[in-house]
Each structure stands twice: as structure tokens, then as C-alpha cells.
Design a protein around this motif. Structure first.
Motif, PDB file in Angstrom:
ATOM      1  N   ASN A  59      26.975  87.800  55.697  1.00  0.00           N
ATOM      2  CA  ASN A  59      26.040  86.736  55.318  1.00  0.00           C
ATOM      3  C   ASN A  59      26.010  86.460  53.818  1.00  0.00           C
ATOM      4  N   ARG A  60      26.918  87.057  53.077  1.00  0.00           N
ATOM      5  CA  ARG A  60      26.884  86.915  51.623  1.00  0.00           C
ATOM      6  C   ARG A  60      27.154  85.486  51.163  1.00  0.00           C
ATOM      7  N   THR A 107      22.732  83.783  47.650  1.00  0.00           N
ATOM      8  CA  THR A 107      23.057  85.019  48.358  1.00  0.00           C
ATOM      9  C   THR A 107      24.387  85.591  47.895  1.00  0.00           C
ATOM     10  N   GLN A 108      25.342  84.725  47.574  1.00  0.00           N
ATOM     11  CA  GLN A 108      26.637  85.198  47.089  1.00  0.00           C
ATOM     12  C   GLN A 108      26.490  85.877  45.725  1.00  0.00           C
ATOM     13  N   LEU A 153      19.306  89.641  49.751  1.00  0.00           N
ATOM     14  CA  LEU A 153      20.313  88.641  49.402  1.00  0.00           C
ATOM     15  C   LEU A 153      19.719  87.451  48.653  1.00  0.00           C
ATOM     16  N   TYR A 196      25.560  92.949  55.412  1.00  0.00           N
ATOM     17  CA  TYR A 196      25.363  92.060  54.262  1.00  0.00           C
ATOM     18  C   TYR A 196      26.607  91.202  54.024  1.00  0.00           C
ATOM     19  N   TYR A 197      27.757  91.808  54.241  1.00  0.00           N
ATOM     20  CA  TYR A 197      29.017  91.130  53.923  1.00  0.00           C
ATOM     21  C   TYR A 197      29.172  89.831  54.720  1.00  0.00           C
ATOM     22  N   LYS A 231      17.457  92.677  54.573  1.00  0.00           N
ATOM     23  CA  LYS A 231      18.744  92.122  54.116  1.00  0.00           C
ATOM     24  C   LYS A 231      18.556  90.736  53.514  1.00  0.00           C
ATOM     25  N   TYR A 288      24.540  89.250  46.129  1.00  0.00           N
ATOM     26  CA  TYR A 288      25.345  90.256  46.819  1.00  0.00           C
ATOM     27  C   TYR A 288      26.216  91.030  45.828  1.00  0.00           C
ATOM     28  N   ASN A 289      26.755  90.336  44.862  1.00  0.00           N
ATOM     29  CA  ASN A 289      27.662  90.958  43.894  1.00  0.00           C
ATOM     30  C   ASN A 289      26.952  91.901  42.928  1.00  0.00           C
TER      31      ASN A 289
END
Length: 260
Positions: A227-228, A234-235, A190, A224-225, A186, A238-239
Motif C-alpha cells: 500500500n506504499r 504514503t510513498q 503511512l 505496508y509494501y 498501518k 513509507y521511505n
């Protein structure tokens, strides 16, 4: 062709949202920042209990994302691997791992009534390992490859700080029989996205001996959500993630070259 043993767990190894929350003398602790999942003592006991003995006995092993080294040390103790190297991106966690190793060795020697005789050996072996560039020294074996009766954890376990995704000092000189990756993918995903994850899997495949085993415990997509938002990176990643954990086995087999 390297084989792959994938231990897909429907759990994460730690409740990171609650890390270091609390109060001391009326002051709230600062929340631990761990952009790579490098929380102190990240692994839980349940993770270790799910590992199979036959994957390690008499083998050279690599533990990627070893954190504070407790799983690495326990694999060496319980499963009698030939050698095991634990690596982690966080130098503080590697320092924790060396501390745990020294503590466990000292405790075992004390229990055996051999603390005086072993103290100099412990110090000497730790100095040798820490000064070695690779922090990896082969154990003493006899002509048939059997373990010496004198070998102890300091002959088997070593640690070093390394960003496995972006660098690997021994690649491709050193190969392993078993590579372990528990609750780490993960954070790779990320921080480096789909491209980084594919590169990570490919590097593991190249580091394994033919017929070697990759033990993978991926975190579920739902985790994942939480820690996004750890960092801007990481943000953003994630997208754009396409290869979710349920596709990892397909990727390992079809894209990388493993077989189940």
C-alpha cells in the motif's frame, strides 16, 4: 497507569489489492480508492473471533477506525458493553454503520414480534443520536449501575465521523475503559509517519481511565509494501518509517506509559 493488551496478528483484514476488481456487462470496475484503508466492509470475521469477552463487559468502549460498524455492533451484542462509540475518518463508512445498526435493530425487533411498537422508538433514538454533537448518549442504568432490561443496541452503540489523528472533539472530557484499534495503525503510519503514530498512541493513553485497556491489532510490516504507493504521502512516509510494528509494544511501554 493504563494497561495495554496487544493482539498482534500476523494477518491483514482484507486483500485490498483485489478490491472492486471485476467486470459488469463487459466494463471493468474502477478500482476503489481508499487512502486511509477505508475500504467498504474492511474488517473480516476472523478479526472479531480473536477478541476476548472480558475486555468489554459492562465497560465504556471506543472503536477507532470502525469502518462500516459491523465489529462495533457485534462487540455490543456479544460482550454486553455499557456503551461503545465507533469512529471512522470516512463519513460514507459511518453512514454504512448507521444503516447496519438500523437494519440489525429492525431485524431483532421483528424476530421478537415487536416491530410495530418499536418502530417509533428506533426512529426517535436514531434522530437523537444523529443530532447529538458527540453522537453518544448514555444508556439507562439503575442505581447500582446495572443495565436496564429495556436497553437495546440504540442505547449502547453510536457512531461518528472523525479524524482521530488530527482532531478529537471530546478530548479530554470523555474517557473510556477499553479502546479498540484493529488493522488501522498501518494507515495512520503511512499517512502521518512515525510522529503521527506516536501522537496517536499518546492520545489513546490520555483517553483511557487508569487501568483501562488498549486492544491493538497492528498489521505486519510486509503489508505496508503493498500500500506504499496509494498516494504521494504514503510513498514518502513509507521511505522514512523507523518504528516498525515489531517495536510497537516497546513504544507503548517505554515511551507512552502503558504496561503489558
Amino acid at each position: 497507569m493504563a494497561e495495554s493488551t496487544e493482539n498482534s496478528a500476523n494477518k491483514t483484514s482484507a486483500n485490498v489489492d483485489n478490491a472492486n476488481n471485476g467486470t459488469i456487462k463487459g466494463k471493468r470496475k474502477r478500482k476503489e480508492v481508499a487512502p486511509f484503508g477505508n475500504y467498504r466492509n474492511y474488517y473480516g470475521r476472523s478479526t472479531f473471533q480473536s477478541i476476548e469477552e472480558g475486555l468489554f463487559e459492562g465497560k465504556d468502549c471506543l472503536d477507532i477506525g470502525c469502518n462500516s460498524g459491523l465489529i462495533t455492533i457485534n462487540i455490543a451484542k456479544k460482550f454486553t458493553c455499557r456503551t461503545i462509540l465507533g469512529i471512522d475518518i470516512d463519513n460514507d463508512r459511518i453512514n454504512d454503520a448507521w444503516w447496519h445498526l438500523k437494519k440489525i435493530v429492525k431485524k431483532e425487533k421483528t424476530r421478537n414480534g415487536d416491530i410495530v411498537a418499536s418502530k417509533s422508538k428506533v426512529v426517535r433514538r436514531l434522530n437523537e443520536l444523529e443530532c447529538s454533537e458527540a453522537c453518544s448518549i448514555s444508556p439507562k442504568n439503575d442505581e447500582n449501575g446495572a443495565f436496564s432490561d429495556e436497553r437495546d443496541l440504540l442505547d449502547v452503540v453510536s457512531f461518528r465521523s472523525e479524524n482521530f489523528v488530527t482532531s478529537w472533539r471530546s478530548l479530554p472530557l470523555k474517557h473510556y475503559d477499553t479502546i479498540v484499534c484493529l488493522s488501522v495503525t498501518k494507515w495512520i503510519h503511512l499517512n502521518w509517519g512515525d510522529k503521527g503514530l506516536i501522537s496517536f498512541f499518546a492520545k489513546i493513553w490520555r483517553l483511557l481511565h487508569p487501568g483501562g485497556i488498549f486492544v491493538l491489532e497492528p498489521q505486519p510490516w510486509e503489508s505496508y509494501y503493498k500500500n506504499r504507493l496509494t498516494t504521494e504521502t504514503t510513498q514518502r512516509n513509507y521511505n522514512y518509517i523507523v518504528y516498525k510494528p515489531e517495536l510497537f509494544q516497546e513504544i507503548l511501554v517505554d515511551k507512552i506509559g502503558f504496561r503489558t
